[in-house]
Design a protein around this motif. Sequence first.
Motif, PDB file in Angstrom:
ATOM      1  N   PRO A  88       5.867  22.251   2.732  1.00  8.88           N
ATOM      2  CA  PRO A  88       5.294  21.083   3.088  1.00  8.88           C
ATOM      3  C   PRO A  88       6.230  20.121   2.615  1.00  8.88           C
ATOM      4  O   PRO A  88       6.992  19.996   1.766  1.00  8.88           O
ATOM      5  N   GLU A  89       5.772  18.844   3.473  1.00 18.27           N
ATOM      6  CA  GLU A  89       6.662  17.749   3.468  1.00 18.27           C
ATOM      7  C   GLU A  89       6.176  16.478   3.280  1.00 18.27           C
ATOM      8  O   GLU A  89       4.919  16.366   3.971  1.00 18.27           O
ATOM      9  N   VAL A  90       6.286  15.788   2.345  1.00 13.53           N
ATOM     10  CA  VAL A  90       5.571  14.194   2.110  1.00 13.53           C
ATOM     11  C   VAL A  90       6.490  13.188   2.362  1.00 13.53           C
ATOM     12  O   VAL A  90       7.573  13.228   1.540  1.00 13.53           O
ATOM     13  N   ARG A  91       6.179  12.407   3.086  1.00 19.86           N
ATOM     14  CA  ARG A  91       6.936  11.195   3.399  1.00 19.86           C
ATOM     15  C   ARG A  91       6.083   9.925   2.707  1.00 19.86           C
ATOM     16  O   ARG A  91       4.727   9.642   2.828  1.00 19.86           O
ATOM     17  N   PHE A  92       6.568   9.347   1.718  1.00 23.99           N
ATOM     18  CA  PHE A  92       5.866   8.518   0.760  1.00 23.99           C
ATOM     19  C   PHE A  92       6.304   7.050   1.115  1.00 23.99           C
ATOM     20  O   PHE A  92       7.694   6.600   0.772  1.00 23.99           O
ATOM     21  N   GLY A  93       5.892   6.303   1.845  1.00 25.21           N
ATOM     22  CA  GLY A  93       6.105   4.920   2.243  1.00 25.21           C
ATOM     23  C   GLY A  93       5.659   4.111   1.097  1.00 25.21           C
ATOM     24  O   GLY A  93       4.633   3.832   0.529  1.00 25.21           O
ATOM     25  N   ILE A  94       6.708   3.287   0.600  1.00 24.44           N
ATOM     26  CA  ILE A  94       6.789   2.467  -0.724  1.00 24.44           C
ATOM     27  C   ILE A  94       7.337   1.249  -0.525  1.00 24.44           C
ATOM     28  O   ILE A  94       8.625   1.152   0.299  1.00 24.44           O
ATOM     29  N   ARG A  95       6.994   0.146  -1.193  1.00 28.63           N
ATOM     30  CA  ARG A  95       7.494  -1.108  -0.941  1.00 28.63           C
ATOM     31  C   ARG A  95       8.935  -0.863  -1.739  1.00 28.63           C
ATOM     32  O   ARG A  95       9.094  -0.300  -2.668  1.00 28.63           O
ATOM     33  N   LEU A 111       9.006  19.168  -0.271  1.00 33.60           N
ATOM     34  CA  LEU A 111       9.934  18.093  -0.084  1.00 33.60           C
ATOM     35  C   LEU A 111       9.227  16.814  -0.237  1.00 33.60           C
ATOM     36  O   LEU A 111       8.147  16.552   0.515  1.00 33.60           O
ATOM     37  N   VAL A 112       9.523  15.714  -0.992  1.00 36.88           N
ATOM     38  CA  VAL A 112       9.101  14.535  -1.132  1.00 36.88           C
ATOM     39  C   VAL A 112      10.280  13.556  -0.702  1.00 36.88           C
ATOM     40  O   VAL A 112      11.195  13.461  -1.489  1.00 36.88           O
ATOM     41  N   GLU A 113      10.024  12.509   0.278  1.00 35.41           N
ATOM     42  CA  GLU A 113      10.870  11.592   0.533  1.00 35.41           C
ATOM     43  C   GLU A 113      10.100  10.191   0.480  1.00 35.41           C
ATOM     44  O   GLU A 113       9.344  10.056   0.912  1.00 35.41           O
ATOM     45  N   LEU A 114      10.871   9.530  -0.597  1.00 42.22           N
ATOM     46  CA  LEU A 114      10.435   7.953  -0.771  1.00 42.22           C
ATOM     47  C   LEU A 114      11.249   7.373   0.144  1.00 42.22           C
ATOM     48  O   LEU A 114      12.225   7.249   0.353  1.00 42.22           O
ATOM     49  N   ALA A 115      10.207   6.349   1.226  1.00 43.10           N
ATOM     50  CA  ALA A 115      10.856   5.923   2.114  1.00 43.10           C
ATOM     51  C   ALA A 115      10.483   4.448   1.871  1.00 43.10           C
ATOM     52  O   ALA A 115       9.501   3.781   2.332  1.00 43.10           O
ATOM     53  N   MET A 120       0.894  -1.228   0.140  1.00 42.09           N
ATOM     54  CA  MET A 120      -0.017   0.134  -0.136  1.00 42.09           C
ATOM     55  C   MET A 120       0.988   1.352  -0.006  1.00 42.09           C
ATOM     56  O   MET A 120       1.685   1.354   0.881  1.00 42.09           O
ATOM     57  N   PRO A 121       0.480   2.163  -0.753  1.00 39.70           N
ATOM     58  CA  PRO A 121       1.538   3.376  -0.747  1.00 39.70           C
ATOM     59  C   PRO A 121       0.848   4.254   0.378  1.00 39.70           C
ATOM     60  O   PRO A 121      -0.346   4.293   0.521  1.00 39.70           O
ATOM     61  N   HIS A 122       1.774   4.752   1.222  1.00 39.95           N
ATOM     62  CA  HIS A 122       1.398   5.598   2.213  1.00 39.95           C
ATOM     63  C   HIS A 122       1.827   6.835   2.128  1.00 39.95           C
ATOM     64  O   HIS A 122       3.207   7.139   1.950  1.00 39.95           O
ATOM     65  N   LEU A 123       1.218   7.911   2.228  1.00 43.57           N
ATOM     66  CA  LEU A 123       1.776   9.221   1.894  1.00 43.57           C
ATOM     67  C   LEU A 123       1.227   9.940   3.149  1.00 43.57           C
ATOM     68  O   LEU A 123       0.088  10.274   3.750  1.00 43.57           O
ATOM     69  N   THR A 124       2.185  10.645   4.115  1.00 46.34           N
ATOM     70  CA  THR A 124       2.024  11.314   5.209  1.00 46.34           C
ATOM     71  C   THR A 124       2.578  13.017   4.956  1.00 46.34           C
ATOM     72  O   THR A 124       3.667  12.985   4.409  1.00 46.34           O
ATOM     73  N   VAL A 125       1.577  13.827   4.791  1.00 47.08           N
ATOM     74  CA  VAL A 125       1.960  14.913   4.469  1.00 47.08           C
ATOM     75  C   VAL A 125       1.945  15.918   5.784  1.00 47.08           C
ATOM     76  O   VAL A 125       0.883  16.215   6.420  1.00 47.08           O
ATOM     77  N   ARG A 175      11.265   9.249 -10.063  1.00 47.62           N
ATOM     78  CA  ARG A 175      11.248  10.367 -10.709  1.00 47.62           C
ATOM     79  C   ARG A 175       9.990  10.931 -11.071  1.00 47.62           C
ATOM     80  O   ARG A 175       9.294  11.973 -10.462  1.00 47.62           O
ATOM     81  N   ARG A 176       8.851   9.764 -11.402  1.00 51.63           N
ATOM     82  CA  ARG A 176       7.545  10.017 -11.768  1.00 51.63           C
ATOM     83  C   ARG A 176       6.849  10.260 -10.492  1.00 51.63           C
ATOM     84  O   ARG A 176       6.071  11.143 -10.499  1.00 51.63           O
ATOM     85  N   LEU A 177       7.099   9.664  -9.456  1.00 52.14           N
ATOM     86  CA  LEU A 177       6.322   9.784  -8.102  1.00 52.14           C
ATOM     87  C   LEU A 177       6.797  11.232  -7.488  1.00 52.14           C
ATOM     88  O   LEU A 177       5.713  11.840  -7.141  1.00 52.14           O
ATOM     89  N   VAL A 178       7.880  11.383  -7.400  1.00 60.44           N
ATOM     90  CA  VAL A 178       8.283  12.755  -6.864  1.00 60.44           C
ATOM     91  C   VAL A 178       7.727  13.968  -7.742  1.00 60.44           C
ATOM     92  O   VAL A 178       7.086  14.657  -7.046  1.00 60.44           O
TER      93      VAL A 178
END
Length: 133
Positions: free
Chosen positions: A65-72, A109-113, A1-6, A86-89
């Motif tokens: 704004p800061e986005v933490r994107f939890g990704i597999r 700020l987008v952080e892929l986690a 599941m993609p989880h985004l915390t903004v 690149r496309r997700l950011v």
Amino acid sequence: MPHLTVSVAESQLAGREAPLISALTDAVAAVYGEWARPLVVVQLVGLPAGRWAVGGRVVEAEAAPEVRFGIRAGALTRPDGPDIARRLVAAVTDAVAAGLGERLRKSVLVELAPQADDLVGVGGALVSDAAPE
């Protein structure tokens, strides 16, 4: 599941929650495909005035704004992983700018986690232990 915390200043968020959630969900579906839409989880964290600081100083103006994107992790280790990143950011940045204002685009700020399946649990079990469907 993609989880985004903004994380965003409450004053920037107020009244914009629904459009921002829709834009972020659309962004993920645009990259992954429509199959992912029902799996997207968005959490908006509005920080009250005085609770955001940079360099030890409270931010009085609009905070970035800061986005933490939890990704597999597997999504980013595939051969097309760098392109997916690149496309997700880009898509998430576009969604935040659309939802909160274009003036914020350069500061988003987008952080892929990435998380390995053996480090994430759902329903009391590691994802890696789940039987394939």
